[in-house]
Design a protein around this motif. Structure first.
Motif, PDB file in Angstrom:
ATOM      1  N   ARG A   1       0.912  -1.214  -0.148  1.00 55.45           N
ATOM      2  CA  ARG A   1      -0.228   0.056  -0.046  1.00 55.45           C
ATOM      3  C   ARG A   1       0.887   1.280  -0.104  1.00 55.45           C
ATOM      4  O   ARG A   1       1.514   1.427   1.044  1.00 55.45           O
TER       5      ARG A   1
ATOM      6  N   THR B   1       5.290  -6.291   3.717  1.00 50.42           N
ATOM      7  CA  THR B   1       3.840  -5.723   3.980  1.00 50.42           C
ATOM      8  C   THR B   1       3.364  -5.952   5.217  1.00 50.42           C
ATOM      9  O   THR B   1       3.738  -6.930   6.064  1.00 50.42           O
TER      10      THR B   1
ATOM     11  N   TYR C   1       0.003  -6.551   5.403  1.00 47.73           N
ATOM     12  CA  TYR C   1      -1.084  -7.021   4.943  1.00 47.73           C
ATOM     13  C   TYR C   1      -0.915  -8.325   4.581  1.00 47.73           C
ATOM     14  O   TYR C   1      -0.110  -8.897   3.905  1.00 47.73           O
TER      15      TYR C   1
ATOM     16  N   THR D   1      -3.831 -10.684   4.215  1.00 49.20           N
ATOM     17  CA  THR D   1      -5.203 -11.398   3.439  1.00 49.20           C
ATOM     18  C   THR D   1      -4.647 -12.287   2.331  1.00 49.20           C
ATOM     19  O   THR D   1      -3.717 -12.021   1.545  1.00 49.20           O
TER      20      THR D   1
ATOM     21  N   ASP E   1      -4.442 -10.315  -1.069  1.00 51.30           N
ATOM     22  CA  ASP E   1      -3.094  -9.600  -1.136  1.00 51.30           C
ATOM     23  C   ASP E   1      -1.999 -10.670  -1.405  1.00 51.30           C
ATOM     24  O   ASP E   1      -1.142 -10.034  -2.466  1.00 51.30           O
TER      25      ASP E   1
ATOM     26  N   GLY F   1      -9.442  -9.468   1.944  1.00 50.82           N
ATOM     27  CA  GLY F   1      -9.040  -8.633   1.180  1.00 50.82           C
ATOM     28  C   GLY F   1      -9.679  -8.633  -0.318  1.00 50.82           C
ATOM     29  O   GLY F   1      -8.925  -7.800  -1.187  1.00 50.82           O
TER      30      GLY F   1
ATOM     31  N   ARG G   1     -12.192  -3.537   0.126  1.00 51.23           N
ATOM     32  CA  ARG G   1     -11.518  -2.562   1.182  1.00 51.23           C
ATOM     33  C   ARG G   1     -12.495  -1.576   1.856  1.00 51.23           C
ATOM     34  O   ARG G   1     -13.411  -1.070   1.156  1.00 51.23           O
TER      35      ARG G   1
END
Length: 210
Positions: A61, A87, A89, A91, A94, A205, A208
């Protein structure tokens, strides 16, 4: 000072404090050097063209251009590019999108310094580096039935609280067709109702919060 036998690394991370921390860990190693830093995906692509590092550490991101798009652009020009996603993240969507774009590793930012540098060396040597917990989420994503692009559109509207009638109006399809897509979504996500579908969409994910 950069040594000719060092593994040259590009760090792409938009938060300066986090980026500084990553660079400190990497530069502490006698055989690895940070040669460029990017604060967004667009800058990462530009710096990759200029520097052609051995390994890239890429956040997902970032402003202007996100990580997955930056990976895709780099890989389109430099098919042998060795990129590790770093990252917060985790999920399964992702992970799937990042590795599908061409990343060879996927690490979470709570990883240890040792694992980070191990991953850099492994990817530099042409290996893939995906920790077990990340691999399990990826396996779960792959075994789940793929949602069609239309089902994804319907799901995203469901997460915004739209009714079947509203979804039909927005997508210019009949209410009966919306119901058909919703039933398929529930089946593919293995959930019993719309609320569970929305929760699962955020968890995986697929959508969002905006």
């Amino acid at each position: 000072m950069n040594q000719s036998n060092s593994i040259n690394v590009l760090v792409a991370e938009d938060h300066e404090i986090v980026r500084d921390g990553i660079c400190s860990i990497v530069n502490y190693q006698p055989d690895i050097s940070v040669i460029a830093e990017a604060e967004n995906g667009e800058q990462a692509v530009k710096l990759y063209r200029e520097q052609q590092p051995d390994v890239v550490l890429m956040d997902l991101r970032m402003p202007i251009m996100e990580g997955v798009e930056a990976i895709s652009k780099i890989k389109a020009e430099f098919s042998e590019a060795k990129i590790i996603i770093l990252t917060t993240y985790d999920t399964d969507e992702d992970i799937y999108r990042g590795l599908q774009a061409g990343a060879r590793g996927y690490l979470l930012k709570d990883t240890t310094s040792k694992e980070l540098t191990t991953a850099i060396r492994a990817v530099y040597q042409g290996k893939k580096y995906v920790p077990q917990e990340v691999a399990m989420k990826l396996a779960e994503r792959i075994t789940n039935s793929e949602l069609t692009s239309r089902e994804m559109e319907v799901l995203k509207l469901l997460t915004k609280g739209r009714s079947n009638q509203e979804i039909g109006s927005i997508l210019k399809i009949t209410e009966g067709t919306v119901k058909f897509h919703v039933n398929n979504i529930l089946s593919k996500l293995d959930v019993g109702d719309r609320t569970q579908a929305v929760i699962t969409a955020f968890k995986r994910g697929l959508a969002r919060l905006e």
